[in-house]
Design an enzyme around this catalytic site. Structure first.
Site, PDB file in Angstrom:
ATOM      1  N   GLU A  96       0.834  -1.200   0.000  1.00 21.68           N
ATOM      2  CA  GLU A  96       0.000   0.000   0.000  1.00 21.68           C
ATOM      3  C   GLU A  96       0.870   1.252   0.000  1.00 21.68           C
ATOM      4  O   GLU A  96       1.969   1.266   0.561  1.00 21.68           O
ATOM      5  CB  GLU A  96      -0.917  -0.006   1.228  1.00 21.68           C
ATOM      6  N   CYS A 109       3.409   8.634   0.577  1.00 20.88           N
ATOM      7  CA  CYS A 109       4.013   7.733   1.555  1.00 20.88           C
ATOM      8  C   CYS A 109       4.151   6.365   0.903  1.00 20.88           C
ATOM      9  O   CYS A 109       3.152   5.742   0.544  1.00 20.88           O
ATOM     10  CB  CYS A 109       3.128   7.664   2.798  1.00 20.88           C
ATOM     11  N   CYS A 116       6.592  -6.301   7.955  1.00 19.51           N
ATOM     12  CA  CYS A 116       7.690  -5.687   8.702  1.00 19.51           C
ATOM     13  C   CYS A 116       8.118  -6.627   9.815  1.00 19.51           C
ATOM     14  O   CYS A 116       7.274  -7.257  10.471  1.00 19.51           O
ATOM     15  CB  CYS A 116       7.259  -4.340   9.280  1.00 19.51           C
ATOM     16  N   CYS A 120       6.821  -3.361  16.199  1.00 19.69           N
ATOM     17  CA  CYS A 120       6.359  -2.266  17.071  1.00 19.69           C
ATOM     18  C   CYS A 120       4.910  -2.530  17.479  1.00 19.69           C
ATOM     19  O   CYS A 120       4.060  -2.818  16.635  1.00 19.69           O
ATOM     20  CB  CYS A 120       6.481  -0.932  16.347  1.00 19.69           C
ATOM     21  N   CYS A 123       1.731  -0.696  15.832  1.00 24.80           N
ATOM     22  CA  CYS A 123       1.711  -0.604  14.372  1.00 24.80           C
ATOM     23  C   CYS A 123       1.098  -1.865  13.774  1.00 24.80           C
ATOM     24  O   CYS A 123       1.570  -2.980  14.020  1.00 24.80           O
ATOM     25  CB  CYS A 123       3.126  -0.401  13.839  1.00 24.80           C
ATOM     26  N   CYS A 340      -0.967   6.651   9.828  1.00 29.26           N
ATOM     27  CA  CYS A 340       0.301   6.112  10.305  1.00 29.26           C
ATOM     28  C   CYS A 340       0.065   4.883  11.191  1.00 29.26           C
ATOM     29  O   CYS A 340      -0.730   4.926  12.131  1.00 29.26           O
ATOM     30  CB  CYS A 340       1.034   7.193  11.088  1.00 29.26           C
TER      31      CYS A 340
END
Length: 361
Positions: A96, A109, A116, A120, A123, A340
């Site tokens: 995305e 972005c 990932c 975190c 996230c 975010c």
């Protein structure tokens, strides 16, 4: 359509690599620079359009190479103007990218990985786990596709690129550097270094190398001012604790008057007290910097909540009173899971996402 593994995707090649490639085909070096000037023009999809190349050479290129592109995307528009693009890769995975229009700029972005590995806790991308790194072409094709969409829909041109999408950019270091080379090359996508920002959760050795090899902006996802809290939020802190991270920031090689941007996501009852703000001010004292405050966005099953507006303003005031430049970043695209920490390549109906892959020319 699947990639043709017998051919070379020219969008994976920097200018230097493209020069070497055409030389391997028996052509002079300037042909590589000539081809690069064509590849990233809007609407160029076929070697036959490269009219200043000899017909025989165009035939050689068609036999040995291709120019990948994302043909279509699944698109969602937010009430606040943000636009999220989902691209299906050749292996079926989805990435995305988010375009954020603002009064004085149009920011894209982009993602650097599928998933990932950083984990975190606030996230959503981290809940995917790590699938793979994006190739150079898959990074720059996000920019090409959104640029072309903006042109087609009469939108202002892209002005800024931020590596804050899916993945940890510095964990895909070589492809990141090649993508930056193509983004900033005048014959390529021709973005200014000062209009590109790379965000990291704190991979210290790669941070140092990024400063040595590029002039792009650096953003550091900090989110806590002491090791105990940061480790609970960001496992990377076990490997590179704050003392080591802040020293890397203090000595980061950058042009005069440039400052590192520290990203600080505020989590109610976790890192948002007056004491946290004062501790943050002391931590960053030796680093020329700016601070971006962001209220946490909903992310899957994570139990974190956003502080009140009054608490966020008080946190900002304390830092400003300590002499820092502090912005409160407004979340964009939350209603379409584009804010975010919300990108995860999920929620897209598989029959509605057209395969976006490398199409041999």
């Amino acid at each position: 359509m699947n990639e043709d593994s017998t051919k070379t995707d020219l969008k994976n090649l920097t200018q230097e690599q493209l020069v070497q490639y055409v030389e391997s085909l028996g052509q002079p070096a300037f042909r590589g620079r000539q081809i690069l000037a064509w590849i990233y023009r809007p609407g160029i999809t076929d070697f036959t359009q490269m009219t200043d190349l000899a017909k025989e050479f165009r035939a050689i290129l068609a036999k040995n190479a291709f120019m990948s592109r994302f043909q279509e995307a699944m698109i969602e528009r937010s009430r606040d103007g943000a636009v999220k693009f989902a691209f299906r890769l050749a292996d079926g995975l989805i990435i995305e990218a988010v375009m954020i229009p603002e009064e004085d700029r149009n920011t894209l972005c982009v993602s650097s990985q599928v998933g990932c590995a950083m984990g975190c806790t606030f996230c959503l991308t981290g809940t995917m786990g790590f699938r793979r790194n994006l190739r150079t072409a898959e990074i720059v094709n996000q920019v090409c596709a959104v640029r072309d969409w903006a042109i087609e829909h009469g939108q202002p041109p892209l002005t800024n690129i931020v590596f804050m999408g899916m993945g940890e950019p510095l964990a895909n270091f070589d492809n990141l550097l090649d993508a930056i080379s193509l983004l900033t090359e005048q014959r390529g996508l021709d973005f200014s270094n000062r209009r590109i920002t790379v965000s990291t959760c704190g991979l210290v050795p790669q941070m140092r190398e990024l400063g040595d090899r590029t002039d792009v902006n650096l953003a550091v996802s900090l989110h806590a001012a002491n090791d105990a809290v940061r480790t609970s939020l960001m496992p990377i802190n076990k490997r590179y604790p704050l003392t080591e991270l802040i020293e890397a920031c203090r000595t980061y090689r950058q042009k005069r008057r440039k400052r590192i941007m520290f990203e600080y996501t505020l989590l109610e009852g976790v890192n948002d007290t007056d004491a946290d703000a004062l501790q943050l001010a002391e931590l960053l004292r030796a680093v020329p910097c700016k601070i971006n405050l962001l209220a946490v966005n909903p992310a899957g099953d994570a139990a974190f909540r956003s502080p009140s507006s009054a608490r966020i303003l008080q946190f900002q005031k304390i830092l400003r009173d300590q002499g820092y430049t502090v912005f409160i970043r407004t979340s964009r695209g939350e209603d379409i899971s584009a804010a975010c920490g919300q990108l995860a390549g999920q929620g897209w109906h598989p029959q509605k996402v057209t395969t976006n892959t490398a199409i041999p020319s």
